[in-house]
Enzyme design. Structure first.
Site, PDB file in Angstrom:
ATOM      1  N   GLY A  32       0.942  -5.065   0.861  1.00 20.45           N
ATOM      2  CA  GLY A  32       1.927  -4.091   1.266  1.00 20.45           C
ATOM      3  C   GLY A  32       1.359  -2.923   2.021  1.00 20.45           C
ATOM      4  CB  SER A  33       2.168  -0.954   4.571  1.00 24.22           C
ATOM      5  OG  SER A  33       3.557  -1.014   4.833  1.00 24.22           O
ATOM      6  CB  ALA A  34       3.004   3.797   2.806  1.00 22.89           C
ATOM      7  CG  LEU A  44       5.680  -3.548   6.939  1.00 22.84           C
ATOM      8  CD1 LEU A  44       6.974  -2.923   7.425  1.00 22.84           C
ATOM      9  CD2 LEU A  44       4.615  -2.484   6.756  1.00 22.84           C
TER      10      LEU A  44
END
Length: 136
Positions: free
Chosen positions: A63-65, A29
């Site tokens: 990371g992220s969702a 992301l």
């Protein structure tokens, strides 16, 4: 790299390709342009290089969702790595994206792996068995 090592298979499947080694953590992301596969984030070891068609090797993922969407979009644009090898288990969102895109992941590889390979050499990754091996 010579011979083979065994890590932990995270996402099933097999692939081979040239190694792209990032010494920093990667976030799908924002660190990788989905339209080109080029690393655009502040990652000096791989900045400006493409993940397309590579076995992407990095210590761990940031990371992220939403990271799964970016990894999957890399796949949809044909700019994805063919496999991922990480020192630590990737975050669940990266695993989800890899499952959707069919990108094998192996993690928890032995320490000797990290000093025993060079950028550009070809390795094969088996996410089902956790094996990573040199390709002659």
């Amino acid at each position: 790299m010579t011979g083979s090592i065994r890590g932990r298979g995270i996402v099933e499947g097999q692939a081979a390709g040239p190694v792209l080694i990032a010494t920093e953590a990667i976030s799908f992301l924002g660190d990788v342009d989905i339209n080109t596969g080029t690393v655009v984030g502040d990652l000096p070891s791989v900045h400006g290089r493409s993940v397309k068609g590579t076995v992407l090797v990095f210590p761990y993922s940031r990371g992220s969702a939403g990271a799964w969407r970016f990894l999957y979009q890399l796949f949809k644009h044909g700019n994805h790595p063919v496999a991922i090898v990480s020192r630590d288990a990737p975050d669940p969102s990266v695993v989800q994206g890899a499952i959707l895109a069919g990108i094998p992941i192996v993690s928890d590889v032995p320490q000797e792996f990290w000093g025993n390979m060079r950028d550009g050499e070809t390795i094969a990754v088996d996410g089902t068995t956790g094996e990573v091996r040199a390709v002659e």
